[in-house]
Design a protein around this motif. Structure first.
Motif, PDB file in Angstrom:
ATOM      1  N   GLY A   1     -47.275  61.278  13.106  1.00  0.00           N
ATOM      2  CA  GLY A   1     -48.053  60.210  12.475  1.00  0.00           C
ATOM      3  C   GLY A   1     -47.221  58.962  12.228  1.00  0.00           C
ATOM      4  N   ILE A   2     -47.895  57.923  11.733  1.00  0.00           N
ATOM      5  CA  ILE A   2     -47.209  56.675  11.408  1.00  0.00           C
ATOM      6  C   ILE A   2     -46.358  56.849  10.151  1.00  0.00           C
ATOM      7  CG2 ILE A   2     -48.899  55.128  12.447  1.00  0.00           C
ATOM      8  CD1 ILE A   2     -50.173  54.797   9.683  1.00  0.00           C
ATOM      9  N   ASP A   3     -45.335  56.005  10.005  1.00  0.00           N
ATOM     10  CA  ASP A   3     -44.664  55.889   8.717  1.00  0.00           C
ATOM     11  C   ASP A   3     -45.658  55.204   7.769  1.00  0.00           C
ATOM     12  OD1 ASP A   3     -42.424  56.422  10.516  1.00  0.00           O
ATOM     13  OD2 ASP A   3     -41.177  55.946   8.787  1.00  0.00           O
ATOM     14  N   SER A   4     -45.585  55.533   6.485  1.00  0.00           N
ATOM     15  CA  SER A   4     -46.674  55.127   5.586  1.00  0.00           C
ATOM     16  C   SER A   4     -46.766  53.624   5.378  1.00  0.00           C
ATOM     17  CB  SER A   4     -46.516  55.830   4.241  1.00  0.00           C
ATOM     18  OG  SER A   4     -45.356  55.368   3.572  1.00  0.00           O
ATOM     19  N   TYR A   5     -45.634  52.923   5.371  1.00  0.00           N
ATOM     20  CA  TYR A   5     -45.634  51.507   4.965  1.00  0.00           C
ATOM     21  C   TYR A   5     -45.795  50.556   6.149  1.00  0.00           C
ATOM     22  CZ  TYR A   5     -40.851  52.499   6.368  1.00  0.00           C
ATOM     23  OH  TYR A   5     -39.763  52.925   7.069  1.00  0.00           O
ATOM     24  N   ASN A   6     -46.201  49.319   5.845  1.00  0.00           N
ATOM     25  CA  ASN A   6     -46.319  48.271   6.859  1.00  0.00           C
ATOM     26  C   ASN A   6     -44.934  47.899   7.378  1.00  0.00           C
ATOM     27  OD1 ASN A   6     -48.748  48.297   5.491  1.00  0.00           O
ATOM     28  ND2 ASN A   6     -49.105  46.120   5.831  1.00  0.00           N
ATOM     29  N   SER A   7     -44.847  47.638   8.662  1.00  0.00           N
ATOM     30  CA  SER A   7     -43.556  47.198   9.194  1.00  0.00           C
ATOM     31  C   SER A   7     -43.696  46.572  10.567  1.00  0.00           C
ATOM     32  CB  SER A   7     -42.600  48.383   9.286  1.00  0.00           C
ATOM     33  OG  SER A   7     -41.415  47.991   9.942  1.00  0.00           O
ATOM     34  N   TYR A   8     -42.891  45.535  10.792  1.00  0.00           N
ATOM     35  CA  TYR A   8     -42.760  44.945  12.121  1.00  0.00           C
ATOM     36  C   TYR A   8     -41.369  45.246  12.681  1.00  0.00           C
ATOM     37  CZ  TYR A   8     -47.023  42.304  11.220  1.00  0.00           C
ATOM     38  OH  TYR A   8     -48.322  41.947  10.959  1.00  0.00           O
ATOM     39  N   GLY A   9     -40.655  46.149  12.037  1.00  0.00           N
ATOM     40  CA  GLY A   9     -39.239  46.360  12.344  1.00  0.00           C
ATOM     41  C   GLY A   9     -38.950  47.250  13.540  1.00  0.00           C
ATOM     42  N   GLN A  10     -39.971  47.812  14.173  1.00  0.00           N
ATOM     43  CA  GLN A  10     -39.774  48.728  15.300  1.00  0.00           C
ATOM     44  C   GLN A  10     -38.754  49.826  14.996  1.00  0.00           C
ATOM     45  OE1 GLN A  10     -39.209  46.276  18.853  1.00  0.00           O
ATOM     46  NE2 GLN A  10     -41.333  46.572  19.362  1.00  0.00           N
ATOM     47  N   ARG A  11     -38.749  50.281  13.747  1.00  0.00           N
ATOM     48  CA  ARG A  11     -38.001  51.488  13.409  1.00  0.00           C
ATOM     49  C   ARG A  11     -38.676  52.132  12.213  1.00  0.00           C
ATOM     50  NH1 ARG A  11     -32.268  49.748  10.899  1.00  0.00           N
ATOM     51  NH2 ARG A  11     -32.273  51.961  10.409  1.00  0.00           N
ATOM     52  N   GLY A  12     -38.518  53.445  12.112  1.00  0.00           N
ATOM     53  CA  GLY A  12     -39.126  54.153  10.989  1.00  0.00           C
ATOM     54  C   GLY A  12     -38.070  54.987  10.301  1.00  0.00           C
ATOM     55  N   ALA A  13     -38.524  55.870   9.408  1.00  0.00           N
ATOM     56  CA  ALA A  13     -37.578  56.640   8.607  1.00  0.00           C
ATOM     57  C   ALA A  13     -37.310  58.005   9.231  1.00  0.00           C
ATOM     58  CB  ALA A  13     -38.121  56.822   7.200  1.00  0.00           C
ATOM     59  N   PHE A  14     -36.125  58.531   8.950  1.00  0.00           N
ATOM     60  CA  PHE A  14     -35.722  59.790   9.558  1.00  0.00           C
ATOM     61  C   PHE A  14     -36.541  60.975   9.043  1.00  0.00           C
ATOM     62  CE2 PHE A  14     -32.939  63.463  10.257  1.00  0.00           C
ATOM     63  CZ  PHE A  14     -32.862  63.371  11.629  1.00  0.00           C
ATOM     64  N   HIS A  15     -36.999  60.897   7.790  1.00  0.00           N
ATOM     65  CA  HIS A  15     -37.728  62.067   7.268  1.00  0.00           C
ATOM     66  C   HIS A  15     -39.032  62.302   8.009  1.00  0.00           C
ATOM     67  CE1 HIS A  15     -40.792  59.862   4.922  1.00  0.00           C
ATOM     68  NE2 HIS A  15     -39.837  58.996   4.683  1.00  0.00           N
ATOM     69  N   THR A  16     -39.600  61.245   8.589  1.00  0.00           N
ATOM     70  CA  THR A  16     -40.819  61.407   9.386  1.00  0.00           C
ATOM     71  C   THR A  16     -40.519  62.256  10.624  1.00  0.00           C
ATOM     72  OG1 THR A  16     -41.540  59.250   8.599  1.00  0.00           O
ATOM     73  CG2 THR A  16     -42.672  60.110  10.529  1.00  0.00           C
ATOM     74  N   ILE A  17     -39.383  61.970  11.240  1.00  0.00           N
ATOM     75  CA  ILE A  17     -38.960  62.740  12.411  1.00  0.00           C
ATOM     76  C   ILE A  17     -38.648  64.181  12.016  1.00  0.00           C
ATOM     77  CG2 ILE A  17     -37.104  62.970  14.110  1.00  0.00           C
ATOM     78  CD1 ILE A  17     -36.926  59.913  14.090  1.00  0.00           C
ATOM     79  N   GLU A  18     -38.015  64.322  10.857  1.00  0.00           N
ATOM     80  CA  GLU A  18     -37.643  65.663  10.384  1.00  0.00           C
ATOM     81  C   GLU A  18     -38.888  66.559  10.230  1.00  0.00           C
ATOM     82  OE1 GLU A  18     -35.475  65.279   6.776  1.00  0.00           O
ATOM     83  OE2 GLU A  18     -34.063  66.869   7.306  1.00  0.00           O
ATOM     84  N   ARG A  19     -39.949  65.979   9.625  1.00  0.00           N
ATOM     85  CA  ARG A  19     -41.188  66.743   9.426  1.00  0.00           C
ATOM     86  C   ARG A  19     -41.822  67.141  10.751  1.00  0.00           C
ATOM     87  NH1 ARG A  19     -43.689  62.835   5.095  1.00  0.00           N
ATOM     88  NH2 ARG A  19     -42.323  63.362   3.384  1.00  0.00           N
TER      89      ARG A  19
END
Ligand SMILES: Cc1cc2nc3c(=O)[nH]c(=O)nc-3n(C[C@H](O)[C@H](O)[C@H](O)COP(=O)(O)OP(=O)(O)OC[C@H]3O[C@@H](n4cnc5c(N)ncnc54)[C@H](O)[C@@H]3O)c2cc1C
Ligand SMILES: [Zn+2]
Lengths: 410, 92
Positions: free
Chosen positions: A291-309
């Motif tokens: 799924g998406i990371d929860s917050y808005n972003s234009y940074g073309q990167r997300g958080a590692f815990h999303t990948i971990e899950r």
């Protein structure tokens, strides 16, 4: 099955497929964004409507946005009639696209399993299968033993925390090689005289009253009879230039690939509940998303815990993946709407058209979007298939609510 | 991974929080007078800036309180301002 050399199916890397022209001062149609949607739209404008005085303006490099970052899953097993209509039209186009473009897209109809892990999900899935059949979409409900037959590496034992209680099965679903899809369209467009202009960022619009007559770009102003947005996650930024509000939020969506492995994974598997989707690419990488990371972003990167899950879910469903190495992870910027469906159609500005809100699932729609959006632009009114996906639905309340129904969570 | 400054507990890892979208969206003062278009904007339309964005976070795995953060949506930098570090004066 005898082991095959990873990559043996891949065609040679192409040498040079399209020109890189400077922009002219004016075009009949300017398309903003050179991803799959922009390219497919230009293609069907030319092929179905005879309009070839077109520029596709791309801020970066051709198809380097979400087109280059997605997990390439193609399916049409959506619940609602509106969605089934659009995605099934697209799937039918995929089935003839290699021939139409005369280019290898590695479109592989290896099927998709959408797993169910709770009684509610079983009921929803069976309902969706029946709805699919009524809409002429191929779909079946499978019990765990049948699921195991199609995908033997999947853990269908009962002692999982969320055991597999069954799955929907769409045999015509599959994957395609995303770069080749873009290159195939680009080559065809170039041959028809369409200008594909890279490194040309659109920064604003030229307007006369409420009519849009051109765009401002980092390579100077370009006049246009019509301007069509196909800028995916960046659409809000452009619309803000006109004070045009759109009900979209831009989020990071991540994906990852493993090292190259022997062919082990015969189909596409998606799970909404434990949330992971995985297929094996033609070369042999396992391609995983969630799924998406929860917050808005234009940074073309997300958080590692999303990948971990996502990895936790993947390893539980596919115990053998525990031994695979992650090669790389990345993110795109996807535009999510409140009803999880796209927005396609006219805008309050004459000569300006919008295509956005495809969120996490627009790759599969690529040819269908091109077909319907080209119709909308050429005739100044939507094609019947994209008419329900108008901007007004957020005021009229005629939403196309595919959350969950689509079998994938945002 | 964001390091989010909870006004009550201090900076904590993003996994402790729940995201609540745009901040400072107020409920219409006079609901019966609101037009369909304005209802649509209240329900479905939120700002989506490339830059500083005021947003709600709830410290789900900690004090469970809601608070407002100003974060740059391109760089993820979080602005410490608005008394965000002072418990009690944070806009709810
Ligand atoms: C990790 C991930 C996994 C996904 N998995 C799937 C999947 O399995 N199946 C599926 O169907 N979909 C999937 N998607 C969604 C799919 O990738 C998108 O819905 C789809 O690519 C959007 O259309 P597009 O190809 O035109 O977008 P993009 O390829 O993003 O095209 C937009 C283009 O516009 C350009 N642009 C933006 N602003 C400007 C400007 N101002 N001027 C000029 N150019 C501009 C960008 O550089 C970009 O190239 C996934 C997305 C991600 C990120
Ligand atoms: Zn706290």
């Amino acid at each position: 099955m005898a082991p095959r050399t990873p990559g043996a199916d891949l065609p040679e890397h192409p040498d040079w497929l399209w020109r890189s022209p400077d922009p002219k001062s004016s075009y009949d149609v300017v398309i903003v964004g050179g991803g799959g949607h922009g390219l497919a739209t230009a293609y069907y404008l030319a092929v179905n409507h005879g309009i070839t005085n077109i520029a596709v303006l791309e801020g970066g490099w051709l198809a380097g946005g979400n087109m280059a970052r997605n997990t390439t899953i193609i399916r049409s097993n959506y619940l609602w009639d509106e969605s089934a209509g659009l995605y099934e039209h697209s799937l039918k186009l995929w089935e003839g696209l290699e021939e139409a473009l005369d280019y290898p897209l590695l479109f592989s109809q290896r099927g998709v399993l959408n797993l169910a892990h709770s009684l509610q999900e079983v009921r929803d899935s069976v309902r969706r299968v029946e709805a699919n059949k009524l809409n002429g979409v191929d779909a079946e409900w499978l019990d765990p033993a049948q699921v195991a037959e199609i995908c033997p590496i999947l853990n269908t034992s009962e002692d999982l925390r969320y055991p597999v209680l069954g799955a929907t099965w769409q045999p015509r679903a599959g994957i395609a090689k995303h770069d080749h899809v873009a290159w195939g369209f680009a080559r065809a467009l170039d041959r028809m005289g369409v200008d594909l202009v890279q490194n040309c960022q659109v920064t604003g619009f030229e307007r006369v009253g409420d009519r849009i007559v051109g765009v401002e770009t980092t390579r100077g102003p370009i006049r246009a009879g019509k301007v069509a947005l196909a800028a995916a996650g960046q659409t809000s930024v452009l619309a803000d230039e006109l004070g045009l509000r759109l009900p979209i939020q831009s989020h990071p969506l991540q994906a990852l690939v493993s090292e190259l492995l022997e062919p082990v994974h015969p189909t596409v598997v998606m799970s909404n509940s434990v949330h992971v989707y995985v297929s094996q690419a033609h070369k042999g990488e396992l391609v995983l998303g969630a799924g998406i990371d929860s917050y808005n972003s234009y940074g073309q990167r997300g958080a590692f815990h999303t990948i971990e899950r996502e990895m936790t879910a993947a390893v539980e469903l596919f115990p053998m993946f525990a031994r695979a190495h992650v090669l790389r992870t990345w993110a795109g910027v996807v535009d999510v709407t409140p009803d999880a469906s796209a927005i396609m159609g006219r805008t309050p500005f004459d000569g300006l058209y919008v295509n956005c809100g495809w969120g996490t699932g627009g790759f599969k729609a690529t040819p269908g979007v091109g077909w319907c959006y080209a119709h909308t632009i050429a005739h100044d009114e939507p094609h019947p298939l994209n008419a329900p996906f108008n901007l007004e639905r957020f005021t009229t309340g005629a939403l196309v609510d595919e959350h969950g129904a689509a079998g994938v969570a945002h | 991974m964001l390091l989010i400054p909870c006004p009550w507990c201090g900076p904590r890892n993003e996994i402790e929080f729940h995201y609540g979208g745009q901040a400072e969206v107020s409920y219409p003062a006079d609901p019966p007078e609101v037009s369909d278009v304005d209802w649509a904007h209240f329900l479905f339309y939120r700002a989506n800036p490339r830059g500083v964005f005021a947003e709600r976070w709830s410290h789900q795995a900690g004090c469970r309180r809601w608070f407002t953060v100003r974060r740059n949506t391109v760089t993820n930098e979080i602005q410490a301002e608005d008394g965000a570090s002072e418990a009690g004066v944070v806009p709810r």
